[in-house]
Design a protein around this motif. Structure first.
Motif, short mmCIF file in Angstrom:
data_model
loop_
_atom_site.label_atom_id
_atom_site.label_comp_id
_atom_site.label_asym_id
_atom_site.label_seq_id
_atom_site.Cartn_x
_atom_site.Cartn_y
_atom_site.Cartn_z
N ILE B 183 0.84 -1.20 0.00
CA ILE B 183 0.00 0.00 0.00
C ILE B 183 0.87 1.25 0.00
N VAL B 184 1.88 1.26 0.90
CA VAL B 184 2.76 2.42 1.00
C VAL B 184 3.52 2.64 -0.31
N GLU B 185 4.02 1.54 -0.89
CA GLU B 185 4.72 1.66 -2.18
C GLU B 185 3.82 2.28 -3.23
N ASP B 186 2.58 1.78 -3.30
CA ASP B 186 1.65 2.30 -4.30
C ASP B 186 1.43 3.81 -4.11
N ILE B 187 1.32 4.20 -2.84
CA ILE B 187 1.14 5.64 -2.57
C ILE B 187 2.31 6.43 -3.12
N LEU B 188 3.54 5.94 -2.85
CA LEU B 188 4.73 6.67 -3.29
C LEU B 188 4.81 6.74 -4.82
N PHE B 189 4.57 5.62 -5.50
CA PHE B 189 4.65 5.64 -6.96
C PHE B 189 3.55 6.48 -7.58
N ASP B 190 2.40 6.47 -6.91
CA ASP B 190 1.29 7.29 -7.38
C ASP B 190 1.67 8.77 -7.33
N LEU B 191 2.30 9.17 -6.23
CA LEU B 191 2.74 10.57 -6.09
C LEU B 191 3.75 10.91 -7.18
N ASN B 192 4.64 9.96 -7.45
CA ASN B 192 5.68 10.19 -8.45
C ASN B 192 5.08 10.35 -9.84
N ARG B 193 4.12 9.47 -10.14
CA ARG B 193 3.55 9.47 -11.48
C ARG B 193 2.57 10.63 -11.68
N ASN B 194 1.68 10.83 -10.70
CA ASN B 194 0.60 11.79 -10.91
C ASN B 194 0.90 13.20 -10.42
N SER B 195 1.77 13.36 -9.40
CA SER B 195 2.06 14.71 -8.92
C SER B 195 3.44 15.17 -9.35
N GLY B 196 4.18 14.30 -10.04
CA GLY B 196 5.49 14.70 -10.54
C GLY B 196 6.55 14.86 -9.46
#
Ligand SMILES: Nc1ncnc2c1ncn2[C@@H]1O[C@H](COP(=O)(O)OP(=O)(O)OP(=O)(O)O)[C@@H](O)[C@H]1O
Ligand SMILES: [Mg+2]
Lengths: 428, 232
Positions: B183-196
């Protein structure tokens, strides 16, 4: 971080370790308590002295006499001069008191700044009696600007034509009155010897009763008509020349600065007169009391300095305890200035708590004790409140303690501020 | 190529002196572009945390330079440095460094408090991030009363609360079970992909490292070109 936020955080931090903060506050409390008490003592006593001084004479007048030709030991007797008159009465052995003549009075009133000169005639009554009761010895004093603190009745009226007297409270019982209020308004007889040794009786009305006081002479105050009446009776049968010789005179002046007063004084002294204001005569008493209070203050400050080390210790421990927290805050971009402000504010807050509580308790306790003393052991000295607290000086004490606390807090605060965030975070 | 957000040249870091002297970093050079996701992989004691701290300007290197967005870090004033730490970077520490006696909300809002944000905005923004990390219902709890996984997410929330451009995470899933870690990993990658957000993460986990655009391997304070142990 905003200043208000720093203040809030500092307060929250100081209550976090309650026991330690409480102990530090207790140490400051002792110092602030002592300082407030000594301050109250100073204010109380000097207030009392000021009111007592006002009872003895006015502050804008000189007592002027001719500079006495002191015979310094070994200098031999002074040469006789037919133009100087010598007063026979009193004085220290070896000192000769010279009388003031009418010419002297005009010379004094010619000094710039002096508005009026009244010669002081010394009248020495033999006794006072009321309504056939026992006779008592009496000494009297002209009012000349004094404001006696009255226990009953009203003050003298110099412009009235009626002969008036204000008696000390100690005369009330002996003269045969049941209380102060009964005495007010009664007529008394004052007996006085004339130049030939014959007793004259002069009538007077009691208008007021004076509280017992510290500096007051244990005599009555008399108004002008009574003083003239007594002087006339005393001078009956005396040679005319003696009537115009006065021991001293009261020279009044308009309210002036200390510099103006000094100018008048030196002018008078260059003309051969000694001029003393009330302050000159009371000054030494005040100096002694201020000295004693200064010493007490010094002890209180020593207590406060000791408390200051307590603050240093408390805050050093708290900096140590919060090392990681400081590191974290710095890692998140908190500036060294803010960290410093945070800890020194905490110190000042602890200082404020200690001193505010200390001062409040001192005021509460001091007021109770002072009232009890005024009613009990010190009831003979009417109007004396041993402790009285001036808001300005209490605020001054609180500010001083906060300043000491702040200074004590700077060392720990500086230690906290200069830490490197990672080293602080690694601290175990 | 655009100016890298972080560029390090010949970084060294020495701890202690005399017989205790230890060279934790021995000349590390690297560049990280805006919006990249980078994993720093290496054994325990290899110098990963030390490198991260230097890159995030939390510590100063013995020698070498760090450029942030083209600016030499040593030339920054104290005020600018604090502003960078506060708003440009978010840091998730290996040990959580939560204030146990404060509430979760206060812990998360701390960077905003330091930035001088008013109490109402602080609360709003902190709750927003906590919701994002599925911790909205724990906002009023004391930080001490949370589970390990919850604490890990609170620390991430704190790093994100000020909308950083670069997120440093030192073993963000090391303390978590596989499911929560995921879950935590997904949050981090999501931030990277969607918020730059530029993501720089230290990890032991090779499987996790594969999800990053780029991996940097470190051994005994030096960068090595590939994961020798696993290649072997
Ligand atoms: N303050 C310090 N004083 C002395 N030595 C230190 C200090 N900090 C780190 N070290 C040493 O530097 C080396 C690198 O430490 P670092 O914390 O960077 O390792 P790491 O790669 O993060 O390891 P881990 O995966 O266990 O977290 C270690 O050998 C460590 O003992
Ligand atoms: Mg590490």
């Amino acid at each position: 971080m905003k200043p208000l936020e720093i203040l809030k955080t500092a307060i929250a931090n100081s209550v976090r370790s309650k026991l330690r903060t409480t102990l530090t506050i207790l140490a400051i409390f002792v110092g602030a308590f002592t300082l407030t008490i000594t301050n109250g003592l100073g204010t109380g006593i000097s207030n009392y002295i000021d009111s007592q001084v006002a009872a003895v004479g006015s502050s804008n007048s000189f007592t002027v006499s001719k500079a006495s030709t002191n015979t310094a030991p070994g200098s031999g007797p002074q040469k006789y001069d037919p133009n100087t008159r010598v007063l026979a009465a009193g004085g220290r052995p070896g000192a000769t008191e010279l009388a003031l003549s009418q010419a002297d009075l005009s010379a004094i009133s010619a000094v710039p700044g002096i508005t009026a000169v009244t010669p002081v005639t010394r009248v020495s009554p033999a006794y006072i009696e009321w309504n056939g009761h026992d006779k008592y010895q009496l000494s009297v004093l002209p009012l000349s600007g004094a404001q006696p603190q009255l226990a009953a009745g009203a003050n003298l009226d110099d412009s009235s034509s009626q002969a008036q007297i204000v008696l000390p409270v100690s005369y009330v019982g002996p003269l045969g009155f049941s209380d102060n209020n009964q005495a007010v308004g009664q007529s008394v007889l004052i007996g006085i010897d004339d130049a030939e040794g014959k007793i004259h009786e002069v009538g007077a009305q009691i208008v007021g009763i004076e509280q017992s006081s510290l500096l007051g002479v244990s005599g009555g105050f008399i108004n002008k008509p009574l003083s003239t009446g007594l002087a006339d009776a005393q001078a009956t049968g005396a040679p005319a020349a003696a009537k115009n010789a006065f021991a001293d005179a009261t020279a009044t002046f308009a309210p002036s600065t200390q510099a103006q007063i000094n100018t008048m004084k030196s002018r008078l002294s260059s003309e051969g007169y000694t001029a003393q204001t009330l302050d000159d005569r009371i000054g030494t008493v005040k100096t002694v009391i201020n000295g004693i209070i200064g010493v007490l203050d010094a002890f209180a400050v020593i207590a406060l300095v000791a408390a200051g080390f307590g603050i240093v210790n408390t805050l050093l421990m708290s900096v140590q305890e919060r090392t990681r927290e400081i590191g974290l805050m710095k890692a998140m971009g908190m500036g060294s200035g803010s960290v410093f402000a945070l800890f020194s504010t905490e110190a000042a807050f602890i200082g404020f708590l200690g001193s505010a509580i200390g001062s409040l308790v001192a005021i509460g306790l001091g007021t109770v004790v002072s009232r009890a003393l005024a009613r009990g052991p010190l009831s003979d000295l009417g109007g004396l409140h041993v402790l009285s607290f001036a808001p300005a000086s209490v605020a001054g004490v609180i500010l001083l303690v906060m300043a000491i606390a702040f200074v004590a807090g700077t060392l720990p605060a500086w230690r906290a501020a200069r830490q490197n965030p990672i080293d602080a975070l690694r601290y175990e | 190529m655009s100016v890298p957000i972080l560029a390090a040249r010949d970084l060294t870091k020495t701890y202690g002196r005399g017989p205790d002297r230890f060279d934790a970093l021995k000349g590390v050079s690297l560049e990280i572009q805006r919006g990249e996701s980078v994993a720093i992989v290496g054994k325990s004691g290899s110098g990963k945390s030390t490198l991260m701290h230097l890159l995030a300007l939390l510590d100063t290197p013995g020698t070498g330079q760090i450029h942030v967005d083209g600016t030499e870090a040593q030339d920054l004033s104290g005020r600018r440095l604090n502003a960078l730490r506060n708003t440009l970077f978010g840091f998730v520490f290996q040990q959580f460094f939560l204030n146990p006696s404060s509430s979760v909300l206060e812990n998360v809002a701390l960077p905003l408090k330091i930035a001088g944000v008013g109490p109402r905005d602080r609360k709003r923004r902190a709750l927003e991030v906590l919701e994002q990390l599925h911790l909205g219902d724990k906002a009023k709890n004391k930080a001490a009363h949370l589970s390990g996984g919850q604490k890990q997410r609170v620390v991430i929330a704190r790093a994100l609360v000020n909308n950083p451009q670069v997120l440093f995470a030192d073993e963000p899933t090391g303390n978590l079970d596989t499911a929560t870690g995921r879950i935590v990993e997904d949050i981090l990658f999501d931030l990277n992909r969607n918020s730059g957000i530029t993501l720089i993460t230290v990890t032991h986990d090779h499987e996790l490292a594969q999800r990053f655009e780029r991996r940097i391997y470190i051994r005994d304070g030096q960068l090595i070109t590939s994961d020798e142990e696993h290649a072997a």
